[in-house]
Design a protein around this motif. Structure first.
Motif, short mmCIF file in Angstrom:
data_model
loop_
_atom_site.label_atom_id
_atom_site.label_comp_id
_atom_site.label_asym_id
_atom_site.label_seq_id
_atom_site.Cartn_x
_atom_site.Cartn_y
_atom_site.Cartn_z
N HIS A 118 0.81 -1.22 0.00
CA HIS A 118 0.00 0.00 0.00
C HIS A 118 0.85 1.27 0.00
O HIS A 118 0.29 2.37 0.06
CB HIS A 118 -0.91 0.01 1.22
CG HIS A 118 -0.17 0.02 2.54
ND1 HIS A 118 0.57 -1.03 2.99
CD2 HIS A 118 -0.07 0.98 3.49
CE1 HIS A 118 1.09 -0.74 4.15
NE2 HIS A 118 0.72 0.48 4.49
N TYR A 138 -11.68 4.88 -3.48
CA TYR A 138 -11.01 3.85 -2.69
C TYR A 138 -9.52 3.80 -3.01
O TYR A 138 -9.12 3.79 -4.18
CB TYR A 138 -11.62 2.48 -2.96
CG TYR A 138 -10.83 1.36 -2.32
CD1 TYR A 138 -10.90 1.13 -0.95
CD2 TYR A 138 -9.98 0.56 -3.07
CE1 TYR A 138 -10.16 0.12 -0.35
CE2 TYR A 138 -9.24 -0.45 -2.50
CZ TYR A 138 -9.33 -0.67 -1.13
OH TYR A 138 -8.58 -1.66 -0.54
N ASP A 140 -5.94 1.73 -1.32
CA ASP A 140 -5.49 0.71 -0.37
C ASP A 140 -4.59 1.35 0.68
O ASP A 140 -3.50 1.79 0.37
CB ASP A 140 -4.75 -0.39 -1.13
CG ASP A 140 -4.25 -1.49 -0.20
OD1 ASP A 140 -4.76 -1.57 0.93
OD2 ASP A 140 -3.37 -2.26 -0.61
N LYS A 144 -3.51 -4.76 1.32
CA LYS A 144 -4.31 -5.97 1.12
C LYS A 144 -3.56 -7.01 0.31
O LYS A 144 -2.79 -6.68 -0.59
CB LYS A 144 -5.62 -5.61 0.41
CG LYS A 144 -5.43 -5.01 -0.99
CD LYS A 144 -6.74 -4.67 -1.63
CE LYS A 144 -6.53 -4.03 -3.00
NZ LYS A 144 -5.87 -4.93 -3.96
N GLY A 180 -16.79 -3.24 1.81
CA GLY A 180 -15.51 -3.74 2.30
C GLY A 180 -14.95 -4.88 1.49
O GLY A 180 -13.73 -5.09 1.45
N HIS A 183 -14.51 -3.18 -2.91
CA HIS A 183 -13.40 -2.29 -3.28
C HIS A 183 -12.06 -3.02 -3.38
O HIS A 183 -11.33 -2.84 -4.38
CB HIS A 183 -13.31 -1.13 -2.28
CG HIS A 183 -14.43 -0.15 -2.41
ND1 HIS A 183 -14.72 0.50 -3.59
CD2 HIS A 183 -15.33 0.31 -1.50
CE1 HIS A 183 -15.75 1.32 -3.40
NE2 HIS A 183 -16.14 1.21 -2.16
N PRO A 184 -11.66 -3.84 -2.39
CA PRO A 184 -10.35 -4.51 -2.52
C PRO A 184 -10.25 -5.45 -3.72
O PRO A 184 -9.16 -5.72 -4.20
CB PRO A 184 -10.22 -5.28 -1.20
CG PRO A 184 -11.10 -4.55 -0.24
CD PRO A 184 -12.25 -4.09 -1.06
N PHE A 317 -12.45 4.84 1.50
CA PHE A 317 -11.29 4.22 2.17
C PHE A 317 -11.31 4.40 3.68
O PHE A 317 -10.41 3.92 4.37
CB PHE A 317 -10.00 4.83 1.63
CG PHE A 317 -9.90 6.33 1.80
CD1 PHE A 317 -9.43 6.89 2.98
CD2 PHE A 317 -10.30 7.18 0.78
CE1 PHE A 317 -9.36 8.25 3.14
CE2 PHE A 317 -10.22 8.55 0.93
CZ PHE A 317 -9.75 9.10 2.12
N HIS A 320 -12.02 1.89 8.30
CA HIS A 320 -10.84 1.09 8.64
C HIS A 320 -11.21 -0.22 9.33
O HIS A 320 -10.56 -1.25 9.13
CB HIS A 320 -9.91 1.91 9.52
CG HIS A 320 -9.51 3.22 8.92
ND1 HIS A 320 -8.78 3.31 7.76
CD2 HIS A 320 -9.77 4.51 9.31
CE1 HIS A 320 -8.58 4.59 7.45
NE2 HIS A 320 -9.18 5.33 8.38
N TYR A 323 -11.99 -2.93 6.64
CA TYR A 323 -10.84 -3.46 5.90
C TYR A 323 -9.90 -4.24 6.81
O TYR A 323 -9.34 -5.27 6.39
CB TYR A 323 -10.11 -2.31 5.19
CG TYR A 323 -11.00 -1.59 4.20
CD1 TYR A 323 -11.55 -2.28 3.12
CD2 TYR A 323 -11.30 -0.25 4.34
CE1 TYR A 323 -12.38 -1.64 2.22
CE2 TYR A 323 -12.13 0.40 3.43
CZ TYR A 323 -12.67 -0.30 2.38
OH TYR A 323 -13.50 0.33 1.48
#
Length: 676
Positions: A118, A138, A140, A144, A180, A183-184, A317, A320, A323
């Motif tokens: 990240h 978003y 990172d 991730k 959650g 997005h990743p 983002f 927290h 994520y």
């Protein structure tokens, strides 16, 4: 000086601390001030209004004496002395002791860490990331793992796919879970339309999918008489052969309610613990070998006495908890991805590390219970991170515990550990000393069986030297170069008695207890032009300048709040502003005492009993990198990844809160270890 007060006054203090006070020509006024402070606080805590309820108050204004640890939320005091305070102490020590006391000078060879996933590698990437944050898109911020890395790790454990079972009972939490996960994986959250009945399986990536299911009956607090049946119904619906099923569940922290009126505080605490759905659900899911993670959907504000439903933040983002929860769920699934290959084996590495595994051993003493005779058994959990024999292959993570003493895939080992009760105290009269010796025997058994899992791959052992100092005398500083005491029944070293080839290539002793660590006061850097400039922070790996034999390395970490609140950089807590409480947000003023003050934390890394052919510095760098690249955290964890994973197995046990130790030393160990 830190003292403990109880009843009529001073109960105990450190003789060495009093000798230092005498050396500094300090009188008894400090002890008197401490007792007066405690008396005043006790009176404030006992004050009640006309209805007999305790009055909410703020921490009293700063004085010469302050509490260093919070008694209640009303008397919260943040952690950290502040680097400015440390510099004043250093100057004072130098003035008082002169040349009779020498300060510890440390040196560093510079940064030994590569860029994490990240972290932008170029200025252009940093600019792009900043722009996305400003636009609310978003980005990172946690590092991730890649979908490919997750799938490969799941396949290496013997599964075909990972299925994330999202259990919720509030629409706001469902929305947060969807965002959650979307997005990743590069998906549009609006394209995810879960079936209200929970029948629809949604692919996230190759070999990874999610299911969203309303499970209020399973997750609500209470006695849970039907919880076992509810859990079995849901699991049987979504479990399949070859599928690693993991549950992400909504929860909330239970609080005192009308049903607890007239009950004593201890009775309320017991009732809340017994009716906490989270611990019951963990147990039921663990019985079916389903790792779990929980997401708080509603919070209680003790000041306004109201509940607040946690909603999705405006910026993609900023959630927290979501994520981080997903990352910790991956850790519970035993996912070890290519982030660790990059961290330990970067290109053109000046610290070349052989292909080797790392094993972490966590040991904890249970709380003593008067209902049982004899000393309590020790809780032992372990994990091992095993790289592929050749670069670029999938990694594995396995786990072990003395409740279920068998090395298994980490997700299964953790489930077997959580599904069983902690071992009870026995009535055979074994002493506390004997219990520590038995813990050493258990660890040796684990290491003996680990040899079969590694198929000849060498490994390094990581232990918390502070938590396990009663187990292996051969790891004590004052025992180096000596032989085993024949009158001591404990094992000299963790693998004592095993064939030499089964021993670890090195034992890496970690210590995160800040009270025992050198604190960084000032950093200077020599530039290319030869000039020396002062720096405010450093996150490098340091070693003593004179490099004595067997010396440790020290890893310093810049606080995460650096750049936001730097109270400790400019003043001491004696000058902190007490703040102002108000139900109106506009009238509130920050209580600086509650803030964590700017000062850097320290980890001590000491490679010991290192086998010929393995370099102590390379092992120290590897341990530092395994803290820097965390399994489930955006920044460094206090412990390297294998030791951190072993600790988290214990912290997630349903009975942990009711059996965690109550003695001060053990509490400090767990506090340091579980902190990030």
């Amino acid at each position: 000086m830190s003292v403990s007060l109880d009843g009529r006054g001073l109960r105990q203090t450190n003789k060495h601390a009093l000798e230092i006070l005498a050396k500094m020509s300090t009188d008894r006024s400090s002890l008197t001030a401490i007792e007066e402070r405690v008396t005043d606080e006790r009176n404030r805590l006992n004050a009640k209004d006309e209805n007999g309820k305790r009055i909410d108050i703020l921490t009293p204004p700063p004085g010469a004496i302050r509490p260093t640890m919070p008694k209640t939320d009303s008397f919260a005091v943040g952690t950290g002395a502040g680097i400015y305070h440390l510099s004043l102490l250093r100057d004072h020590v130098q003035r008082v002791f002169g040349n009779t006391a020498s300060l510890l000078d440390l040196k560093s060879k510079g940064n030994v860490f590569g860029k994490r996933a990240h972290e932008p590698a170029t200025a252009a990437q940093a600019k792009e990331k900043k722009q996305k944050k400003e636009d609310g898109e978003y980005v990172d911020l946690i590092g991730k793992p890649s979908p490919e890395g997750i799938h490969r790790s799941v396949e290496a454990a013997g599964y075909k796919k990972l299925r994330i079972l999202c259990l919720w009972y509030r629409e706001a939490t469902l929305t947060r879970m969807i965002h959650g996960l979307a997005h990743p994986y590069g998906l549009d959250p609006h394209d995810i339309d879960p079936d209200p009945s929970g029948e629809k399986t949604i692919p996230l990536a190759d070999g990874i999918e999610a299911v969203f299911c309303n499970a209020e009956a399973l997750l609500e607090h209470g006695p849970g008489t039907q919880r076992t049946a509810d859990a079995q119904t849901i699991i049987s619906k979504f479990a399949e052969p070859g599928v690693l099923l993991a549950a992400w569940c909504e929860t909330e922290i239970p609080v005192r309610g009308e049903e607890h009126e007239g009950m004593k505080s201890a009775e309320v605490k017991t009732a809340l613990a017994e009716n906490d759905a989270k611990h019951q659900v963990v147990r039921e899911l663990a019985k079916a070998a389903v790792p779990s993670q929980f997401l708080v959907g509603r919070e209680y504000d003790s000041f306004t006495k109201t509940f607040n439903i946690i909603k999705k933040p405006a910026k993609a983002f900023e959630d927290h908890r979501v994520y981080m929860g997903v990352l910790d769920l991956y850790r519970s699934c035993g996912v070890v991805d290519d982030r660790f290959e990059r961290a330990l084996y970067p290109d053109d590495d000046p610290y070349p590390l052989p292909r080797m595994a790392f094993c972490g051993i966590h040991i904890r003493k249970q709380a003593t219970d008067r209902k049982y005779k004899g000393a309590p058994k020790r809780i032992i959990t372990a994990s091992a991170i095993i790289p592929s024999p050749e670069p670029g292959g999938p990694w594995r993570m396995i786990g072990w515990s003395n409740i279920h003493p068998r090395w298994e895939h980490y997700a299964l080992a953790q489930s077997n550990f959580h599904a069983a009760n902690y071992p009870l105290h026995t009535e055979n009269g074994d002493s506390d000393f004997q219990r520590w010796a038995q813990a050493g025997d258990d660890v040796r058994t684990a290491l003996q069986e680990l040899h079969d899992e590694l198929d000849g791959l060498p490994y390094a052992l990581m232990i918390d030297g502070h938590a396990s100092r009663r187990v292996w005398p051969g790891l004590h500083n004052n025992k180096q170069g000596l032989g085993k005491d024949p009158d001591d029944p404990r094992l000299w070293l963790p693998a004592s008695g095993l064939p030499p080839s089964w021993n670890p290539v090195g034992i890496i002793r970690m210590n995160c207890a800040q009270a025992e660590m050198p604190r960084l006061v000032a950093v200077t850097e020599k530039q290319k032009n030869g000039k020396t400039v002062p720096l405010k922070t450093s996150s490098d790996l340091y070693y003593p300048e004179d490099r004595p034999e067997g010396h440790p390395w020290f890893l310093f970490t810049e606080p995460r709040n650096y750049g936001k609140k730097r109270h400790g950089q400019w003043k001491t807590r004696w000058r902190a502003k007490p703040g102002k409480a108000s139900k109106n947000a506009d009238e509130r003023k920050e209580n600086e005492l509650n803030s964590p003050w700017y000062s850097m934390t320290t980890r001590e890394i000491t490679p010991m009993h290192t086998r010929d052919g393995y370099d102590r510095e390379i092992l120290a760098v590897a341990a530092a990198r395994l803290s820097h690249q965390a399994l489930s955290w955006a920044d460094r964890t206090r412990y390297p990844a294998p030791l951190h994973a072993a600790l988290q197995m214990d912290l997630g046990h349903p009975q942990f809160r009711r059996s965690e130790p109550k003695d001060h030393e053990s509490i400090e160990i767990l506090k340091e270890a579980s902190g990030y």
